[in-house]
Design a protein around this motif. Structure first.
Motif, short mmCIF file in Angstrom:
data_model
loop_
_atom_site.label_atom_id
_atom_site.label_comp_id
_atom_site.label_asym_id
_atom_site.label_seq_id
_atom_site.Cartn_x
_atom_site.Cartn_y
_atom_site.Cartn_z
N GLN A 197 0.89 -1.28 0.05
CA GLN A 197 -0.07 0.01 0.00
C GLN A 197 0.91 1.06 -0.12
O GLN A 197 0.64 2.29 -0.68
N SER A 198 1.83 1.14 0.89
CA SER A 198 2.65 2.39 0.98
C SER A 198 3.65 2.63 -0.49
O SER A 198 3.76 3.85 -0.71
N HIS A 199 4.05 1.70 -1.02
CA HIS A 199 4.77 1.69 -2.40
C HIS A 199 4.07 2.09 -3.31
O HIS A 199 4.31 3.10 -4.17
N ILE A 200 2.77 1.61 -3.41
CA ILE A 200 1.63 2.16 -4.35
C ILE A 200 1.50 3.45 -4.20
O ILE A 200 1.33 4.39 -5.27
N ASP A 257 1.28 -8.07 -10.36
CA ASP A 257 0.69 -7.70 -9.10
C ASP A 257 0.56 -6.12 -9.03
O ASP A 257 0.98 -5.61 -10.29
N GLY A 258 0.05 -5.77 -8.20
CA GLY A 258 -0.24 -4.36 -8.06
C GLY A 258 0.91 -3.41 -8.30
O GLY A 258 0.98 -2.36 -9.10
N HIS A 284 3.41 1.32 -15.70
CA HIS A 284 2.62 2.43 -16.01
C HIS A 284 3.65 3.66 -15.95
O HIS A 284 3.68 4.60 -16.90
N VAL A 285 4.12 4.00 -14.85
CA VAL A 285 4.90 5.08 -14.57
C VAL A 285 6.33 4.92 -15.63
O VAL A 285 6.85 6.17 -15.93
N LEU A 286 6.71 3.62 -15.75
CA LEU A 286 8.02 3.76 -16.85
C LEU A 286 7.75 4.08 -18.10
O LEU A 286 8.42 4.88 -18.92
N VAL A 287 6.48 3.69 -18.68
CA VAL A 287 6.04 4.10 -19.98
C VAL A 287 5.80 5.83 -19.96
O VAL A 287 6.13 6.40 -20.76
N ARG A 288 5.27 6.29 -18.83
CA ARG A 288 4.79 7.62 -18.72
C ARG A 288 6.30 8.56 -18.71
O ARG A 288 6.23 9.84 -19.45
N ILE A 289 7.12 8.26 -17.94
CA ILE A 289 8.40 9.08 -17.72
C ILE A 289 9.58 8.82 -19.18
O ILE A 289 10.23 9.76 -19.19
N ASN A 290 9.14 7.88 -19.86
CA ASN A 290 10.17 7.59 -20.88
C ASN A 290 9.49 7.83 -22.31
O ASN A 290 10.37 7.93 -23.39
N LEU A 291 8.33 8.22 -22.27
CA LEU A 291 7.63 8.79 -23.73
C LEU A 291 6.83 9.92 -23.39
O LEU A 291 6.15 10.10 -22.44
N ILE A 292 7.38 10.69 -24.27
CA ILE A 292 6.87 12.23 -23.95
C ILE A 292 5.94 12.50 -25.37
O ILE A 292 6.20 12.18 -26.28
N GLY A 293 4.72 13.03 -24.77
CA GLY A 293 3.95 13.28 -25.92
C GLY A 293 2.32 13.11 -25.50
O GLY A 293 1.99 12.88 -24.19
N GLY A 294 1.46 13.42 -26.38
CA GLY A 294 -0.11 13.37 -25.82
C GLY A 294 -0.53 12.01 -26.31
O GLY A 294 0.05 11.11 -26.79
N PRO A 309 -0.29 2.17 -20.65
CA PRO A 309 -0.89 1.21 -20.24
C PRO A 309 -1.92 1.34 -19.03
O PRO A 309 -1.90 2.10 -18.38
N SER A 310 -2.81 0.43 -19.07
CA SER A 310 -3.86 0.29 -17.63
C SER A 310 -3.31 0.11 -16.51
O SER A 310 -2.27 -0.51 -16.50
N ARG A 311 -3.69 0.45 -15.29
CA ARG A 311 -3.46 0.32 -14.06
C ARG A 311 -4.22 -0.67 -13.37
O ARG A 311 -4.17 -0.67 -12.30
N THR A 312 -5.37 -1.25 -14.24
CA THR A 312 -6.19 -2.01 -13.54
C THR A 312 -6.10 -3.50 -14.06
O THR A 312 -5.79 -3.55 -15.23
N LEU A 313 -6.58 -4.58 -13.59
CA LEU A 313 -6.52 -6.00 -14.12
C LEU A 313 -7.86 -6.18 -14.41
O LEU A 313 -8.93 -5.76 -14.00
#
Length: 967
Positions: free
Chosen positions: A852-855, A905-906, A913-923, A930-934
Motif C-alpha cells: 500500500q505504501s509503495h503504491i 501484481d499491483g 505505467h510509470v516507466l512508460v509515462r516518464i520515458n515517452l513524451i507526448g499526447g 498502459p492500464s493500471r487495473t486488471l
C-alpha cells in the motif's frame, strides 16, 4: 384488575377518550380492536412511562400467556421450512407468523375476552361521568362569585389537556337543543348551562354536527357579551378545539374568532387611541389580548397541517387574518392616524412577526398569501412601509437635534411592566412591520408587490427605496426603548434587526441581486464612510458600531462574484461614470486612512482596531481575486498593512511569551492581548495577498513572508476543525506559496512540510494512537486509501518544481543500512527514500504496509513526473527509471531454464505505467499509456511488461501523416 393504581386509571380514561373521539356514534358495544391497537401504539410513542403502567404489564402478561405458545409453535415451523428453502427472508417469516397467529382460535378467544373487559371499563367510566355531571349541576346552583372563584382561576386562553377531561356524547337533537339555548335572546342562566355543557362535549362532534353553522353565529355574538363569563368559556372551548381537532374543523373556529375581533374593532364601542397608550392590566384590554393571543398561537401552528387539506381551507384562514389586520378608520376621519388597530395588538404578542415567517416558508401557502395581498389587502404593505418611514423620520429628527437618548426617555413610564405609552406602541409596531417587510422581500412574489403608493408621499416607494431606508436606519436609529423588551435589547434594536435582514438577503442569490447589488444601496451603505473621508459634518449615532455593521454587509457582498462586480465596477459597468468613483475606491481610501490614523473622530476609540479589522476584511475579500487586486494595487494597501504590522510587532515583542503549563492570563494585561490580536489580524490580511500570483509578489515585497507562513501553520495547528471555505482557502495559499522558492523555504522553516509528512506517515504506516482496536483494520481496496487521499492532494499542491528544486537540489538519498520501525520521515527527501525508491531490503522491511505504501509513492511519482523539469531533476539525481527497471527485473518467476516472466501484481502494474509515462513524451496520439487495473478472465493484464530499454513498440503511437499533422 382491582390492583391497578391511579395512574393506570388515568391511562384507561385516556384510552377511552381517544376511542370516543374516533368513534362517531354512541357506544353500544365494545370498541373495535383495531382502534384500541392504534391508540395503544400512539400512547407508546408519546408517553415515556407507558411500559411502567400496571395495566400495560397486565396486558403484556395476558397476551404472552394466551397466544405465546401459538407464536412459538408457528416460529419453529417457519424456521424449519426456511432451512429447507420453502420460506425466505426475515420479513416473510414475520408476516407468516403474524397471519397464522391472528387466524388462530386462541387469538380470537383472547380478543373476545379483552372486549368484554373493555365493555366493563367503559360502562364504569360512563357511570362515573354521570356522577360528575350531577355534581357539576349542584355546583352551578351555588352563588355566582363562588362559582367563578372555583372554576375560572386559571388562564382561560390556555388549552386544557385532553388527558384531564371527560367527554359526553350528544345526539343531533341534543346538539340542536344546545344551539337554541345558546341563542343570545335566551335568559342568562339558560345560556350559562348550555355553555357548561358545550365545554364537556367532544369538539369533533360539535364541529361535525348540522347545527354548527348556527352555533358558530351564536358563539361569535356571545364573545362580545358584557359578562366576562361567556367569553371566558367560549375561549376555553376554542382553545380545546384548536388543540384536539384537525385543520379542516378548526379553520371555522378560527375564522369565527377573527370575524368577532374584526367586528369589535369596527364597532363604535372600541375607541382606543395610540396617543393614549395601552394599560394591559385593564380587564377589557386583558380580555382582548387573550383573544388575539389565541389567534396568534393558532397562526403559528396552522402551517404544520394545512398542506394536507384543500387550498380553499387555507385561503379562508389567510383571508380572515388579512381582513382583520386591514381594519382601520375611515380615511376622512381625522383620528384615523391615531387609531389603535389590530396590528398593534398582534405586534405586542408577536413582535418579530413569526406568524408571517411561518406562513411564507412554504410555497403552498406563500402563493395564496401574496395573491391576496396583491388583490385585496395591499393596504397592509402600505401601512408597514409607512410605519418604517415614520420611524425613520423620527430618528433623523432626533439625531439632528442631538436628542439621541430622548427616544428611550420618552418610552419610560411608571407602569412600564403593565402599560405601554404611545411612542412605545409605535416602536413595537415598527419592529413588527420591519420584520414583516424583511421577510416579504426575500421572495420574488413579495418583491412584485412593489412599488407601493403612499398617500402622504410624492411618488412610489420601490424595493430599492425601501432598502435604502433600511440601510439608513443602521446609522440614524437612536436608542431603543427600555420597556419589557429591554431584556432582549440587542435583538430588538433597529440596527440589529436591519442587520439580520440584510444578512439574510446576502445569503439569497436572487434576492441579493435585486435588492442589494444596486448603486443606490451601496451608496447608502458608504454614506458614513464618504462623510468621514470628505470631512463633511454629519450626525450618526454610535459611529464605531455603524462602521462595523456597514463593513460586515460590504464583506458579505464582496464574497460573491456578482456583488464583487458591483463594488468594483458599479451596477452597470458599461455606463459607469469616470468622475464618480466606484465603491472599491472609497473603501480602500478609507481603510488606508484608518491604518494611518487620519480619522480624527475615531482617534482614541476602544473599538478602533475592530473597525480597522472589519474594513481590512472587506478589502481582503476584493484582493483575493485578480480583478480586485488590480484595482487596489495603485493605492499600495499592502504597504500600509505591512507598515502597521511592523509597528505592532515591535509592541508585541514586549508581551511575555506563552509557556506551556504556565497560566499567563492574570499577568498579561487586556491591552497586551489586544496588541497580539491586532498583530494576528494584520498577518492574516497579508497572508491572503498570496491567494493570487501578483499578490504573492506584493507579499514578498513587504518582508513578512516567513511570519505570515508561521502564522498560517500556527492557526492550522490550533484549529482542530476548519470549515470547508477556510480549508479551500488554505490549500490555495499553500499552492501559491509553493510556486516560488522563497515560499517553499518559508513553508519548510515553519514546520508545515514536516507536519504534513508526519501525518501522512501516520495514516499509511502507524494508525492513530488513540484509536481503540476492537477489530482488525480492513484491507484497502483502492490503490490509495480514502484516509490518505487528502494528504495526497496536499502533497501534489505543495510539490511544484520550484519547491522540489529548493528542497531536493543536490541532496542525496539517505539509503541507510537499517531503518528503525519507529523512525518517522520528516521531509520530502524521506518520502522519496521510504516510499518511491525502495531499492534495498532494509527499506522494504521497515514498512508495515509495504504494498500500500509503495503504491502511494508510485502514484505520487506518476503525478510529479508530469512536470518535465521535476522529471529531469529526479532522473539526473536519483535515476528513478533505472530503479524501477531493476525492481521489475527482480520481480520475475523462477524456472528451471532461468528467470521467467515478470510477476503481475499491483506494484509491477504501477511500475510499468510509470516507466512508460516518464520515458515517452507526448499526447495520446504519440504514446499509449498502459492500464493500471486488471481485467477479469484468463488474460488479466494484456500489456507487455519490460525490465530494460527500449520500450515495446505497442506503447508508441502511430506517427501522423503530413496531411493529418497540418490539419
Amino acid at each position: 384488575m382491582s390492583h391497578f393504581t391511579s395512574e393506570d386509571e388515568a391511562l384507561l380514561q385516556s384510552m377511552l377518550r381517544q376511542l370516543l373521539q374516533s368513534v362517531k356514534e354512541k357506544i353500544t358495544g365494545a370498541p373495535s380492536a383495531e382502534c384500541a391497537e392504534e391508540i395503544l401504539l400512539h400512547l407508546e410513542e408519546t408517553d415515556e412511562n407507558f411500559h411502567n403502567y400496571e395495566f400495560v404489564k397486565y396486558l403484556r402478561q395476558y397476551i404472552n400467556s394466551t397466544v405465546g405458545p401459538v407464536i412459538e409453535e408457528e416460529t419453529e415451523k417457519c424456521t424449519s421450512a426456511q432451512n429447507q428453502g420453502e420460506v425466505s427472508g426475515y420479513d416473510t417469516l414475520v408476516q407468516h407468523v403474524t397471519k397464522k397467529t391472528r387466524e388462530s382460535k386462541e387469538y380470537r378467544e383472547m380478543m373476545h375476552a379483552l372486549k368484554n373487559v373493555m365493555m366493563v371499563v367503559v360502562e364504569s367510566l360512563i357511570n362515573k361521568f354521570e356522577e360528575d355531571r350531577m355534581h357539576n349541576k349542584e355546583l352551578d346552583s351555588k352563588p355566582k362569585k363562588e362559582r367563578q372563584s372555583a372554576s375560572y382561576a386559571d388562564n382561560c386562553s390556555d388549552s386544557d389537556s385532553s388527558l384531564n377531561q371527560s367527554y359526553m356524547f350528544m345526539s343531533q337533537e341534543q346538539l340542536q337543543l344546545l344551539v337554541e339555548k345558546l341563542d343570545p335572546v335566551q335568559p342568562k342562566e339558560v345560556r350559562q348551562e348550555a355553555l357548561q355543557t358545550l365545554c364537556f362535549a367532544p369538539p369533533s362532534d360539535i364541529l361535525n354536527s348540522e347545527s354548527w353553522p348556527n352555533l358558530r353565529k351564536h358563539l361569535t355574538i356571545s364573545l362580545s357579551d358584557p359578562d366576562a363569563t361567556f367569553s371566558e368559556k367560549i375561549l376555553r372551548f376554542y382553545a380545546k378545539t384548536f388543540s384536539s381537532s384537525p385543520f379542516n374543523m378548526t379553520r371555522e373556529v378560527y375564522t369565527s374568532l377573527a370575524r368577532h375581533l374584526e367586528l369589535y374593532f369596527l364597532s363604535g364601542e372600541y375607541s382606543l387611541c395610540i396617543s393614549a397608550g395601552l394599560d394591559v392590566s385593564n380587564t377589557d384590554i386583558n380580555r382582548l389580548l387573550k383573544k388575539v393571543r389565541l389567534l396568534n398561537e393558532y397562526q403559528k401552528e396552522a402551517p404544520s397541517s394545512w398542506i394536507r387539506h384543500p387550498e380553499k381551507y387555507m385561503e379562508e384562514v389567510v383571508e380572515s387574518t388579512l381582513s382583520l389586520l386591514s381594519v382601520n378608520r375611515e380615511p376622512k376621519n381625522p383620528a384615523s392616524s391615531d387609531f389603535l388597530s389590530p396590528v398593534y395588538f398582534l405586534a405586542l404578542l408577536d413582535i418579530k412577526a413569526v406568524w408571517f415567517k411561518k406562513w411564507t416558508h412554504a410555497y403552498y401557502s406563500r402563493t395564496v398569501l401574496f395573491r391576496l395581498l396583491e388583490k385585496k389587502y395591499k393596504s397592509l404593505i402600505n401601512a408597514a412601509v409607512q410605519q418604517c418611514l415614520d420611524y425613520f423620520e423620527f430618528c433623523k429628527a432626533a439625531v439632528k437635534n442631538s436628542r439621541v437618548n430622548d427616544f428611550s426617555q420618552q418610552h419610560c413610564s411608571d407602569k412600564q411592566n403593565f402599560s405601554y405609552t404611545g411612542p412605545e406602541l409605535q416602536y413595537v409596531c415598527f419592529v413588527h412591520s420591519l420584520c414583516l417587510l424583511g421577510r416579504l422581500l426575500i421572495y420574488k412574489q413579495g418583491r412584485n408587490l412593489f412599488p407601493v403608493h403612499l398617500k402622504n408621499k410624492k411618488g412610489n416607494v420601490s424595493v430599492t427605496d425601501l432598502l435604502v431606508l433600511f440601510t439608513q436606519l443602521i446609522y440614524y436609529s437612536p436608542s431603543y426603548p427600555k420597556t419589557a423588551l429591554a431584556a432582549h435589547a440587542d435583538n430588538y434594536s433597529p440596527a440589529s434587526l436591519v442587520m439580520e435582514i440584510l444578512q439574510v438577503f446576502c445569503d439569497q442569490t436572487g434576492c441579493a441581486a435585486e435588492c442589494l447589488y444596486t448603486d443606490a444601496v451601496i451608496d447608502a451603505l458608504l454614506h458614513p464612510v464618504q462623510s468621514l473621508l470628505s470631512g463633511t459634518e454629519f450626525c450618526i449615532n454610535c459611529l464605531e458600531t455603524t462602521l462595523i455593521d456597514v463593513a460586515d454587509i460590504l464583506a458579505k457582498i464582496a464574497a460573491v462574484d456578482d456583488g464583487l462586480s458591483v463594488l468594483l465596477y458599479g451596477e452597470n459597468e458599461k455606463t459607469a461614470k469616470e468622475d464618480s468613483p466606484t465603491a472599491v475606491h472609497v473603501i480602500v481610501q478609507f481603510t488606508k486612512k484608518l491604518l494611518h490614523g487620519d480619522i480624527s473622530l475615531l482617534s482614541g476609540s476602544e473599538l478602533l482596531p475592530v473597525v480597522k479589522g472589519a474594513f481590512i476584511f472587506v478589502c481582503r475579500q476584493m484582493y483575493r481575486t485578480c480583478e480586485g487586486l488590480q484595482m487596489l494595487i495603485p493605492y499600495g494597501l499592502h504597504e500600509s498593512i505591512g507598515e502597521a504590522w511592523k509597528k505592532t510587532s515591535l509592541l508585541s515583542e514586549r508581551v511575555p511569551t506563552p509557556v506551556t503549563g504556565v497560566d499567563l492570563t492574570s499577568s498579561v494585561s487586556p491591552e497586551s492581548k489586544n496588541i497580539l490580536l491586532w498583530e494576528e489580524t494584520l498577518l492574516d490580511a497579508l497572508l491572503n495577498f498570496s491567494a493570487t500570483p501578483k499578490g504573492l509578489f506584493l507579499l514578498h515585497s513587504t518582508g513578512a513572508m516567513n511570519d505570515c507562513v508561521n502564522f498560517m501553520f500556527s492557526s492550522l495547528s490550533k484549529k482542530l476543525q476548519t470549515n470547508e471555505y477556510e480549508e479551500c482557502g488554505n490549500r490555495v495559499i499553500v499552492a501559491q506559496m509553493a510556486t516560488t522558492p522563497r515560499g517553499a523555504v518559508a513553508l519548510q522553516s515553519s514546520g508545515y512540510i514536516k507536519a504534513l509528512v508526519t501525518d501522512l506517515w501516520t495514516l499509511l504506516e502507524c494508525g492513530k494512537d488513540d484509536l481503540r482496536i476492537t477489530q482488525p483494520k480492513s484491507t484497502p481496496v483502492d490503490p490509495i486509501d480514502q484516509s490518505c487521499q487528502k494528504p495526497f492532494r496536499s502533497l501534489i499542491n505543495l510539490l511544484t518544481y520550484p519547491t522540489i528544486f529548493e528542497l531536493l537540489s543536490k541532496q542525496d538519498i539517505p539509503n541507510k543500512p537499517m531503518y528503525s520501525l519507529r523512525e518517522v520521515p520528516t521531509d520530502i527527501i524521506d518520502i522519496i527514500d521510504r516510499l518511491i525508491i525502495l531499492n534495498t531490503e532494509a527499506k522494504i522491511h521497515s514498512l508495515f504496509n509495504y504494498e500500500q505504501s509503495h503504491i502511494f509513492g508510485l502514484r505520487l511519482l506518476n503525478v510529479l513526473c508530469c512536470e518535465l523539469n521535476t522529471l529531469l531533476l529526479l532522473e539526473t539525481q536519483y535515476k528513478v527509471s533505472q530503479v524501477l527497471l531493476t525492481a521489475q527485473e527482480e520481480n520475475v518467476t523462477e524456472t528451471s531454464e532461468g528467470p521467467g516472466d515478470v510477476i503481475i501484481d499491483g506494484l509491477s502494474v504501477e511500475r510499468n505505467h510509470v516507466l512508460v509515462r516518464i520515458n515517452l513524451i507526448g499526447g495520446p496520439q504519440e504514446r499509449i499509456l498502459p492500464s493500471r487495473t486488471l481485467d477479469k478472465g484468463s488474460d488479466t493484464y494484456t500489456w507487455p511488461m519490460f525490465s530494460s530499454f527500449p520500450l515495446p513498440t505497442c506503447y508508441l503511437g502511430e506517427i501522423p501523416r503530413k496531411a493529418e499533422f497540418g490539419q
